[in-house]
Design a protein around this motif. Structure first.
Motif, PDB file in Angstrom:
ATOM      1  N   LEU A   1       0.831  -1.212   0.000  1.00 42.65           N
ATOM      2  CA  LEU A   1       0.000   0.000   0.000  1.00 42.65           C
ATOM      3  C   LEU A   1       0.861   1.255   0.000  1.00 42.65           C
ATOM      4  CD1 LEU A   1      -2.477  -1.151   2.771  1.00 42.65           C
ATOM      5  CD2 LEU A   1      -2.794  -1.330   0.317  1.00 42.65           C
ATOM      6  N   ASP A   2       0.256   2.360  -0.425  1.00 41.35           N
ATOM      7  CA  ASP A   2       0.942   3.648  -0.396  1.00 41.35           C
ATOM      8  C   ASP A   2       1.107   4.135   1.031  1.00 41.35           C
ATOM      9  OD1 ASP A   2       1.694   4.703  -2.870  1.00 41.35           O
ATOM     10  OD2 ASP A   2      -0.412   4.655  -3.444  1.00 41.35           O
ATOM     11  N   MET A   3       2.068   5.043   1.238  1.00 37.54           N
ATOM     12  CA  MET A   3       2.376   5.416   2.625  1.00 37.54           C
ATOM     13  C   MET A   3       1.195   6.020   3.360  1.00 37.54           C
ATOM     14  SD  MET A   3       5.222   8.039   1.466  1.00 37.54           S
ATOM     15  CE  MET A   3       4.575   8.789   0.008  1.00 37.54           C
ATOM     16  N   SER A   4       0.450   6.916   2.700  1.00 41.32           N
ATOM     17  CA  SER A   4      -0.635   7.550   3.448  1.00 41.32           C
ATOM     18  C   SER A   4      -1.711   6.526   3.780  1.00 41.32           C
ATOM     19  CB  SER A   4      -1.216   8.716   2.654  1.00 41.32           C
ATOM     20  OG  SER A   4      -1.943   8.253   1.551  1.00 41.32           O
ATOM     21  N   ILE A   5      -1.855   5.496   2.923  1.00 37.23           N
ATOM     22  CA  ILE A   5      -2.832   4.448   3.160  1.00 37.23           C
ATOM     23  C   ILE A   5      -2.306   3.468   4.215  1.00 37.23           C
ATOM     24  CG2 ILE A   5      -4.286   2.719   2.026  1.00 37.23           C
ATOM     25  CD1 ILE A   5      -4.722   5.462   0.867  1.00 37.23           C
TER      26      ILE A   5
ATOM     27  N   ALA B   1      -0.572   4.141   6.808  1.00 40.21           N
ATOM     28  CA  ALA B   1      -0.843   4.696   8.124  1.00 40.21           C
ATOM     29  C   ALA B   1      -2.310   4.498   8.490  1.00 40.21           C
ATOM     30  CB  ALA B   1      -0.478   6.180   8.148  1.00 40.21           C
ATOM     31  N   GLN B   2      -3.199   4.661   7.522  1.00 44.04           N
ATOM     32  CA  GLN B   2      -4.623   4.446   7.804  1.00 44.04           C
ATOM     33  C   GLN B   2      -4.873   3.007   8.262  1.00 44.04           C
ATOM     34  OE1 GLN B   2      -6.959   5.389   4.341  1.00 44.04           O
ATOM     35  NE2 GLN B   2      -6.455   7.564   4.393  1.00 44.04           N
TER      36      GLN B   2
ATOM     37  N   ASN C   1      -3.386   2.286  11.780  1.00 44.06           N
ATOM     38  CA  ASN C   1      -4.233   2.877  12.815  1.00 44.06           C
ATOM     39  C   ASN C   1      -5.503   2.065  13.024  1.00 44.06           C
ATOM     40  OD1 ASN C   1      -2.599   4.965  13.533  1.00 44.06           O
ATOM     41  ND2 ASN C   1      -3.566   6.444  12.173  1.00 44.06           N
TER      42      ASN C   1
ATOM     43  N   LYS D   1      -4.780  -0.983  15.015  1.00 40.75           N
ATOM     44  CA  LYS D   1      -4.586  -0.654  16.434  1.00 40.75           C
ATOM     45  C   LYS D   1      -5.921  -0.385  17.126  1.00 40.75           C
ATOM     46  CE  LYS D   1      -0.082   0.787  17.689  1.00 40.75           C
ATOM     47  NZ  LYS D   1       0.745   1.799  18.332  1.00 40.75           N
ATOM     48  N   ASP D   2      -6.795   0.364  16.436  1.00 43.51           N
ATOM     49  CA  ASP D   2      -8.108   0.674  17.019  1.00 43.51           C
ATOM     50  C   ASP D   2      -8.890  -0.602  17.300  1.00 43.51           C
ATOM     51  OD1 ASP D   2      -7.510   3.284  16.812  1.00 43.51           O
ATOM     52  OD2 ASP D   2      -8.720   3.677  15.024  1.00 43.51           O
TER      53      ASP D   2
ATOM     54  N   MET E   1       7.596   0.622  10.726  1.00 45.16           N
ATOM     55  CA  MET E   1       6.184   0.317  10.979  1.00 45.16           C
ATOM     56  C   MET E   1       6.055  -0.707  12.108  1.00 45.16           C
ATOM     57  SD  MET E   1       3.660   1.773   9.623  1.00 45.16           S
ATOM     58  CE  MET E   1       3.395   2.991   8.344  1.00 45.16           C
TER      59      MET E   1
END
Lengths: 312, 362
Positions: A189-193, A195-196, A199, A202-203, A221
């Motif tokens: 996945l792309d970096m901004s994705i 992180a999504q 997260n 984790k949630d 990561m």
């Protein structure tokens, strides 16, 4: 975050002396995993890192029994799952341990709707009374991973990469597992994705208290998501400990070279940084001769006594 | 930075793809220059048009790709005295193949598994370009291939020459691909995600290798990547691309220590930071726009919490910040409200500057 609350309870997953060999021909056997032992507590994230060919994916697949382990013991949730399993153990394993795969493009059946992909486990294990209940369960899980109920009737190709990985996570979550094996689940996945997705994972962990075996080669990561880390190289577990222990006091030269190779997004420093070189052939180490030594806390390093004296 | 000699100049490049679903405007006005000996990075998410721009320069766009407008100018020396400047987009495909590809501009692709021919020994694959472009005699080509393999750090080169790609590891294969790219002494090397398929330890070795060769040969390099760590390591100048446009451009220090575009802020914040122990990663909400649909206004506006009203109507032009630094966001307009950097990012940049001993005056 979970060391203190779980210190008295038994580990959820315990792997002891796992070996996984593949016979290529009569003369030649690939020893993908050699004598690997670790454990995962309930609600904890264990990160497995190593370069390609280090056996990290093989370990994940042996644990979920896509392979038959050559030797060693795997205990999951109180059951021995390393040998032949009776029907009940097998069913328990298939419900309570789930996997998220690396490539969200390849791991979803292109001819099935998302609802059917997610509900496949529910179908097999008869987890609903009526079609209405099934639809509700799918809608609820889609909502949990940040998709909407309308997405249930779409096909995988109608989603972007990040959304597809969410479908993969939803499929794993719908059975309410105790352990999810995430095999390089963000590498594609792309970096901004990325992180999504991290997260989101984790949630979900905070909410449901499940445990992750997080397999990756991206140490930065892994540092973010893991409570404890194991470093693999050539099928051997070289070092294991809490994230703090591994990152502040790496002992094994391979771990040190791995940590030194993490790119630092700081141009002035990064320009002058030279990564430590590590080559097994020239390092003079013999992984087979080493044993696990306790450094302190939960920090173990593999090596001979002489090696250890040099490193510490 | 005494004399700046341009090797490649891309002006106002527009590329679209005709698909069954409609026309996808993949690149919407890209401007870029590369000077001799310089390293330029293009950063962006997948689908932002970074690879497509590079492929247009090489004349290897997919069949349904159309260059709507733009100019690509390549300058090189045919002999030490004679400087040639050519318009690549006006050349025929055969001409590009004969005079540019491999010879003047070489490309290293992402996946070393698929960019090598599995049926030909790697040594012959390195020699192929020399023989084709320069009619180098076989013995000489062989000698040069050996030298190149040693240059890229392959031990036991003579034996490896006869190996097939499947007999080599991923890192070795990528070294072979780099050797092939360097075989014809190109002026410009385009590396399209050269290390994405490789492990971190090998990644840094390959990058250091390219840097070393670049210095020795005064080579210009374009890095296409989504990894900001790689950019920090190798680049002199950085171009941040989003939805087919360059939204911020500047020296590596400009972009990392003084980012101005909200998308760059997002990218920098989304990187996992080894220095802190935050529980959550920053994320840019939403996903990139679908370029099948016409973009009105700023393409990043729907994901941007700092978006102004004008962002939904008008596309921002490039605003000049310094001689080297430009960004396309209305926030830089003199009439725009003053927006502070997100506090987490500000702290992080402050810490990075302190660690590096970097001061504004430099």
């Amino acid at each position: 975050m979970s060391q203190n609350k779980n210190s008295e309870t038994a580990p959820l997953l315990e792997v002891k002396g796992l070996r996984q060999h593949f016979a290529v021909s009569r003369k030649f056997t690939v020893k993908a995993v050699e004598d690997v032992s670790f454990y995962i507590n309930p609600g904890e994230t264990y990160g497995l890192v190593g370069e390609s060919g280090s056996g990290k994916t093989t370990i994940g697949r042996s644990i979920i029994r896509l392979y038959d382990p050559t030797s060693g013991e795997i205990h999951f949730d109180g059951n021995d799952i390393s040998g032949r399993m009776d029907k009940k153990t097998k069913d328990d394993l298939r419900v309570n341990m789930q996997m998220i795969f690396q490539d969200p493009m390849a791991c979803l059946n292109p001819r099935q709707k998302v609802a059917d992909i997610i509900a496949q486990g529910l179908d097999i294990h008869h987890r609903y009374q009526s079609q209405k209940e099934r639809t509700e369960m799918v809608a609820e899980i889609l909502h949990k991973v940040g998709l909407s109920a309308e997405h249930a009737n779409r096909y995988p190709h109608q989603f972007s990469g990040g959304q597809r990985q969410r479908v993969g996570i939803a499929r794993a979550l719908v059975m309410n597992p105790k352990l999810i094996i995430a095999d390089e689940c963000i590498s594609a996945l792309d970096m901004s994705i990325q992180a999504q997705v991290v997260n989101l994972m984790k949630d979900i962990q905070d909410e449901t208290g499940l445990a992750y075996l997080f397999i990756a080669h991206d140490l930065s990561m892994v540092k973010y998501i893991s409570d404890r880390i194991g470093v693999l190289h050539l099928g051997h577990l070289l070092e294991t400990g809490t994230t703090e222990e591994i990152f502040s006091h790496p002992v094994h030269p391979y771990t040190r070279s791995l940590i030194s190779a993490i790119p630092n997004p700081n141009p002035v420093l990064e320009k002058s940084r030279v990564a430590l070189q590590y080559d097994y052939k020239t390092s003079g180490l013999d992984y087979d001769a080493g044993t696990l030594h306790l450094i302190g806390g939960t920090h173990y390093v593999r090596g001979t006594d002489a090696d250890l004296e040099r490193w510490v | 930075m005494e004399k700046k000699e341009e090797v490649l100049r891309i002006e106002n490049l527009h590329i679209s793809f005709k698909t069954t679903a409609g026309t996808v405007k993949a690149v919407r006005g890209v401007n870029l220059t590369v000077n001799r000996g310089e390293t330029v990075a293009i950063v962006g998410e997948s689908g932002s048009g970074k690879s497509v721009s590079a492929k247009a320069v090489m004349g290897i766009l997919a069949k349904n790709g159309v260059i709507d407008q733009g100019r690509v100018t390549l300058s090189y020396y045919r002999s030490p005295q004679e400087k040639v400047t050519r318009e690549i987009l006006e050349m025929k495909k055969e001409e590009i193949r004969r005079h540019v590809n491999g010879k003047r501009i070489a490309m290293v692709f992402q996946d070393p598994m698929t960019s090598l021919n599995p049926l030909i020994p790697v040594g012959r694959q390195i020699m192929e370009g020399m023989i084709w472009h320069y009619n180098t005699p076989k013995e000489e080509a062989q000698k040069k291939a050996l030298e190149l393999m040693e240059l890229v750090g392959i031990t036991d080169a003579e034996k490896r020459m006869k190996n097939y790609p499947h007999q080599l590891s991923g890192g070795m294969r990528q070294r072979i691909v780099i050797a092939i790219a360097l075989a014809c002494d190109p002026d410009l090397l385009i590396c399209d995600e050269p290390t994405t398929a490789l492990d971190v330890t090998i990644q840094s070795r390959i990058l250091e290798l390219i840097q070393k060769i670049q210095k020795e040969r005064d080579l210009s390099v374009i890095y296409i990547t989504h990894d900001l760590g790689v950019v920090a390591k190798v680049a002199d100048r950085v171009n941040v691309m989003y939805a087919g446009k360059i939204v911020e451009t500047g020296t590596v220090n400009d972009v990392f220590y003084d980012p101005r575009h909200p998308y760059t802020w997002g990218l920098l914040s989304a990187m996992p930071d080894l220095g802190t122990n935050d529980e959550r990663l920053y994320t840019i909400p939403g996903s990139p726009p679908n370029l099948l649909h016409e973009v009105t206004g700023d393409a990043f506006a729907p994901r941007n919490k700092y978006a102004l009203k004008i962002d939904s109507r008008l596309e921002p032009p490039m605003f000049r910040i310094s001689d080297t630094h430009q960004a396309a966001t209305w926030l830089l307009h003199p009439d725009a409200p003053h927006v502070e950097l997100p506090p987490e990012l500000r702290d992080r940049i402050e810490r990075m500057k302190k660690e590096a001993g970097y001061h504004e005056s430099e």
